[in-house]
Design a protein around this motif. Structure first.
Motif, PDB file in Angstrom:
ATOM      1  N   MET A 104      -4.202  -0.296  -4.363  1.00 49.98           N
ATOM      2  CA  MET A 104      -3.928   0.257  -3.035  1.00 49.98           C
ATOM      3  C   MET A 104      -4.090  -0.774  -1.922  1.00 49.98           C
ATOM      4  SD  MET A 104      -5.606   4.029  -3.561  1.00 49.98           S
ATOM      5  CE  MET A 104      -5.183   4.640  -1.931  1.00 49.98           C
ATOM      6  N   ASP A 105      -4.898  -1.793  -2.146  1.00 49.99           N
ATOM      7  CA  ASP A 105      -5.086  -2.851  -1.154  1.00 49.99           C
ATOM      8  C   ASP A 105      -3.994  -3.918  -1.219  1.00 49.99           C
ATOM      9  OD1 ASP A 105      -7.346  -1.622  -0.153  1.00 49.99           O
ATOM     10  OD2 ASP A 105      -8.747  -2.865  -1.324  1.00 49.99           O
ATOM     11  N   ASN A 106      -3.181  -3.880  -2.253  1.00 55.87           N
ATOM     12  CA  ASN A 106      -2.115  -4.857  -2.399  1.00 55.87           C
ATOM     13  C   ASN A 106      -1.089  -4.637  -1.288  1.00 55.87           C
ATOM     14  OD1 ASN A 106       0.659  -5.769  -3.475  1.00 55.87           O
ATOM     15  ND2 ASN A 106      -0.786  -6.713  -4.899  1.00 55.87           N
ATOM     16  N   PRO A 107      -0.630  -5.704  -0.646  1.00 58.87           N
ATOM     17  CA  PRO A 107       0.333  -5.545   0.453  1.00 58.87           C
ATOM     18  C   PRO A 107       1.632  -4.844   0.039  1.00 58.87           C
ATOM     19  CG  PRO A 107      -0.377  -7.842   0.261  1.00 58.87           C
ATOM     20  CD  PRO A 107      -1.012  -7.101  -0.856  1.00 58.87           C
ATOM     21  N   GLY A 108       1.995  -4.897  -1.225  1.00 58.80           N
ATOM     22  CA  GLY A 108       3.216  -4.255  -1.687  1.00 58.80           C
ATOM     23  C   GLY A 108       3.042  -2.790  -2.062  1.00 58.80           C
ATOM     24  N   TRP A 109       1.786  -2.287  -2.035  1.00 57.32           N
ATOM     25  CA  TRP A 109       1.544  -0.917  -2.475  1.00 57.32           C
ATOM     26  C   TRP A 109       2.311   0.142  -1.659  1.00 57.32           C
ATOM     27  CZ3 TRP A 109       0.472   0.887  -6.910  1.00 57.32           C
ATOM     28  CH2 TRP A 109       0.056   2.213  -7.070  1.00 57.32           C
ATOM     29  N   PRO A 110       2.317   0.065  -0.330  1.00 56.53           N
ATOM     30  CA  PRO A 110       3.066   1.091   0.424  1.00 56.53           C
ATOM     31  C   PRO A 110       4.544   1.152   0.030  1.00 56.53           C
ATOM     32  CG  PRO A 110       1.604  -0.086   1.894  1.00 56.53           C
ATOM     33  CD  PRO A 110       1.580  -0.828   0.582  1.00 56.53           C
ATOM     34  N   GLU A 111       5.136   0.015  -0.233  1.00 55.96           N
ATOM     35  CA  GLU A 111       6.539  -0.019  -0.657  1.00 55.96           C
ATOM     36  C   GLU A 111       6.690   0.586  -2.058  1.00 55.96           C
ATOM     37  OE1 GLU A 111       9.899  -3.358  -1.720  1.00 55.96           O
ATOM     38  OE2 GLU A 111       8.342  -3.897  -0.283  1.00 55.96           O
TER      39      GLU A 111
END
Length: 148
Positions: A104-111
């Motif tokens: 969830m902290d990965n910058p690509g998670w929202p995408e």
């Protein structure tokens, strides 16, 4: 039980597993309230990724291969491929056994969540289900995929 699995698809059990995974991967509230909280019955993010690709090998080839067996049309396949690629990219970055907080902290998670949501909504709607219902437990999924 109404809804999934909709056994009009030849490989509806695989569709049910893919749908379950996409549902969990597409719901930030579920991820916070269940995965981050450590609630029992739903597995973790790694379990969801494996349900997404385990039987289907969607980590090796396109969902297009399964149009007519798991997916109803090319539109579903494209949306599933998009979600799979984004989720697997993160899994390869953080490692398969990383805690959900690392995903969830990965910058690509929202995408990845957005792509999973797009695929989940398309598949659920196509199966005549409300995409906004809460994800089912893994035990319910097991019971449903045993029923013919």
């Amino acid at each position: 039980m109404e809804g999934m699995p909709l056994n009009d698809m030849p490989w509806w059990r695989w569709r049910s597993n893919v749908r379950s995974a996409l549902h969990m991967l597409s719901d930030p509230s579920f991820q916070r309230d269940v995965w981050l909280a450590g609630a029992d019955g739903y597995g973790d993010v790694t379990d969801a990724v494996y349900r997404l690709v385990e039987d289907t090998w969607l980590d090796n080839w396109s969902a297009e291969k399964y149009v007519g067996t798991i997916f109803r049309d090319s539109q579903e396949a494209v949306l599933v491929d998009s979600a799979v690629l984004r989720v697997l990219r993160i899994m390869h970055q953080v490692g398969p056994d990383a805690p959900v907080s690392v995903y969830m902290d990965n910058p690509g998670w929202p995408e990845a969540v957005r792509a999973a949501r797009d695929a989940h909504v398309a598949l659920a709607t196509s199966d005549g289900e409300d995409p906004d219902t809460a994800p089912r437990t893994l035990e319910v999924l097991r019971i449903m995929t045993r029923a013919a």
